[in-house]
Design a protein around this motif. Structure first.
Motif, mmCIF file in Angstrom:
data_model
loop_
_atom_site.group_PDB
_atom_site.id
_atom_site.type_symbol
_atom_site.label_atom_id
_atom_site.label_comp_id
_atom_site.label_asym_id
_atom_site.label_seq_id
_atom_site.Cartn_x
_atom_site.Cartn_y
_atom_site.Cartn_z
ATOM 1 N N PHE A 274 -67.093 55.791 6.521
ATOM 2 C CA PHE A 274 -67.998 56.018 7.650
ATOM 3 C C PHE A 274 -69.208 56.819 7.170
ATOM 4 O O PHE A 274 -69.073 57.745 6.367
ATOM 5 N N ASP B 123 -72.211 60.727 9.671
ATOM 6 C CA ASP B 123 -72.590 62.095 9.289
ATOM 7 C C ASP B 123 -73.689 62.082 8.231
ATOM 8 O O ASP B 123 -74.622 62.907 8.271
ATOM 9 N N THR C 213 -67.507 58.338 13.155
ATOM 10 C CA THR C 213 -66.923 59.036 11.993
ATOM 11 C C THR C 213 -65.446 58.718 11.827
ATOM 12 O O THR C 213 -64.781 59.247 10.928
ATOM 13 N N ASP C 214 -64.912 57.844 12.697
ATOM 14 C CA ASP C 214 -63.507 57.458 12.603
ATOM 15 C C ASP C 214 -63.321 56.093 13.264
ATOM 16 O O ASP C 214 -64.249 55.519 13.826
#
Length: 612
Positions: free
Chosen positions: A182, A185, A212-213
């Motif tokens: 991912f 960020d 992010t997941d």
């Protein structure tokens, strides 16, 4: 004074011209020398590849399984000489093993399989060919050439009559895992913004850039695929080794890493032997005395000695490969994503299928797909040419490791779709994205932008600002329209209702096993099965046709320089320590590919699925 200056200038000009002429002449001479040298070098390589040891009578066929079995190889000597390409592809390998079963010169098979990173569907094809060899009654032994073995490598080895390991071999036996990288960020830290829309609840190709997941939907589909691979592996090994499924599951839960002794005690191997010990044990099979050198034939030699097109007849079954991401233009095949990577260009594919269709010998076409999809207009242009050919001759699709999204888009043009039970397919859905780098440019490197426009939305595709709510709605509407077209294609091709297709679409990725249950494919099998189906559809008698592989024609210069560029690029990349099989390399490749999708509607499965 004036005359003297004029003469001086003339002399200076003549001197400059002479120097320039010398420089140009030297450059031409060096270029000619380089060209001549490479021609000589190419000739030496070509001659050396022709002098591969022939098949030896009363010998053992030794099959060194590469870490990644390529779907197809170009066969150019430069890439193979620099170690950037295997000497055989998947079909070459499986066909050679099957032929060896009936070859009186071959008395046994020695499989060397270690830590593999080959798609599971490809491994199924290899296992099937080994099973055919075993049915001949000839012995099959297996060992690890790299002092390590993972589940993929053992999936091949477990089928052997005897499996051996070096005393210090380490065996990874901890199950199947999938990971996704991912970048949200990273983009936040770089002040890069992604405006993205999708059509399909499970269309997760965008998630690496916006999350992010894993989303719940993505986790669900990936878990289903992971469990499918694990179940296939566990059941196969249990049957091969005379153990129960509970035995195998228990080992995976308690013995994630095994030494050779652990594997022997668990019943996964039959003995701990060095390479020389295995050779000695095979001497009786070849009718040799103890102490003699075992007669062997390498798979490289055997593939070259037994070409695929050994059948005769006046008819062809054409095979056309679709390998890599689908993009407009010409195909590329350079071992670095930043220099093009491996893509299948719509122009290249169209030329190939058109050439096959116009050949009077061609009675059927098999399209072999190993592609995660790509740009929708490219896939649709390819599909249209498939439809043109389908009006005249049968079209059969053979799915490899992955044939998803855009890969499935073009499969809808076939009358029959053949896949392995572990082929990754489906992903019937699309997405669109726009990447705003304006803040990155201004905040990180000090470049700003300004301008004027004639209409309110003239700069929405510029990548220099975020989309407004109205512009996002426009992007969503066009994406939804493409998804509806996708559903129509599948419904018509598979004789299903739009509602039924939508229920199994939504961008969801399936294994071949689930795809068969959903009506998205017709049967299980490999490329050889698809070729047989095509021959039957065309009314061709068995073994009375030639298999012809089509590639786009190249001019002399391209024919000469492309292999050198590929080989040189691969060598430089390897020397720099770049390994395309690492997760970091895969992540960089995915980021580079994503940038190319700015402002387009894309039919592609999730970018980064690393299976362990």
């Amino acid at each position: 004074m004036h005359s003297s200056l004029h003469q001086s200038k003339d002399k200076s000009m003549r001197f400059i011209k002479a120097v320039a002429a010398n420089l140009v002449g030297t450059g031409i001479a060096l270029a000619a020398l380089f060209l001549f040298t490479m021609i000589i070098f190419g000739g030496i390589i070509a001659r050396s590849t022709q002098k591969v040891q022939s098949v030896r009578s009363e010998s053992i066929l030794v099959v060194d399984i590469p870490a990644v079995i390529p779907e197809v190889v170009s066969g150019d000597p430069f890439a193979q000489a620099f170690g950037q390409e295997s000497s055989f592809g998947l079909f070459d390998l499986t066909r050679a093993i099957e032929r060896a079963a009936g070859d009186n010169r071959i008395k046994g098979l020695w499989i060397k399989s270690g830590a593999l990173a080959t798609p599971w569907a490809s491994l199924q094809a290899v296992r099937r060919s080994i099973s055919i060899f075993k049915a001949s009654g000839k012995p099959v032994v297996a060992s690890s050439p790299s002092f390590s073995m993972n589940e993929a490598g053992y999936f091949i080895s477990s089928l052997a009559d005897s499996v051996f390991a070096d005393p210090h071999t380490m065996m990874e036996f901890n199950g199947i895992a999938m990971t996704v990288s991912f970048y949200a960020d990273l983009f936040d830290r770089l002040d890069i913004h992604v405006d993205a829309v999708r059509a399909g609840t499970f269309k997760s190709a965008l998630e690496p850039y916006t999350r992010t997941d894993l989303s719940d939907e993505n986790r669900e589909q990936l878990q289903r695929i992971t469990d499918g691979i694990a179940n296939t592996f566990v059941n196969a090994v249990a049957e091969d080794r005379g153990l129960t499924v509970s035995d195998i599951d228990g080992l995976m839960e308690s013995h994630a890493l095994m030494t050779a002794s652990d594997a022997l005690n668990a019943g996964l191997i039959d003995g701990i032997r060095y390479d020389d010990d295995i050779r000695s044990s095979l001497l009786e099979t070849t009718g040799q005395e103890l102490g003699e050198t075992l007669r062997t034939t390498s798979i490289k030699s055997y593939v070259r000695d037994t070409p695929t097109n050994s059948n005769r007849g006046d008819s062809d079954v054409a095979v056309i490969y679709v390998v890599g991401t689908m993009m407009p233009g010409k195909s590329t095949d350079i071992p670095n994503p930043f220099l093009g990577g491996q893509t299948v260009g719509s122009d290249t594919f169209i030329r190939s299928i058109r050439k096959a269709r116009l050949n009077k010998r061609t009675k059927a076409i098999v399209i072999r797909i190993d592609s995660p999809g790509g740009v929708v207009p490219a896939a649709d242009a390819m599909l249209e040419e498939i439809r043109v050919a389908a009006r005249e001759i049968p079209i059969i699709v053979s799915m490899g490791g992955v044939a998803a999204s855009g890969g499935y888009w073009i499969a809808t043009g076939a009358e029959t779709i053949v896949a392995e039970s572990l082929t990754i397919t489906g992903s019937i859905g699309v997405f669109s994205l726009l990447i705003d780098t304006s803040e990155f440019m201004s905040n990180k490197i000090g470049i700003t932008f300004d301008g004027v426009k004639s209409h309110p939305y003239a700069d929405m595709m510029s990548g220099m600002r975020r989309l407004s709510a109205a512009e996002t709605a426009m992007l969503q509407r066009t994406t939804d329209q493409v998804y509806e077209s996708f559903l129509d294609l599948v419904a018509e091709s598979r004789n299903l209702s739009i509602e039924d297709v939508d229920a199994v679409a939504q961008g969801r990725v399936w294994t071949g096993e689930d795809a068969l249950a959903a009506g998205l494919i017709d049967e299980f099998g490999g490329l050889d099965d698809a070729i047989d189906i095509a021959a039957v559809a065309a009314g061709l008698p068995a073994d009375e046709f030639r298999i012809r592989f089509y590639a786009a024609p190249k001019g002399f210069f391209a024919r000469f320089t492309d292999p050198m560029v590929r080989a040189a690029a691969g060598w430089i990349i390897s020397a720099a320590g770049y390994n395309p099989n690492t997760e970091l390399a895969a992540s960089l490749a995915n980021l580079n590919e994503m940038m190319g999708y700015h402002g387009t509607v894309v039919a592609r499965m999730p970018f980064d699925l690393q299976t362990h």
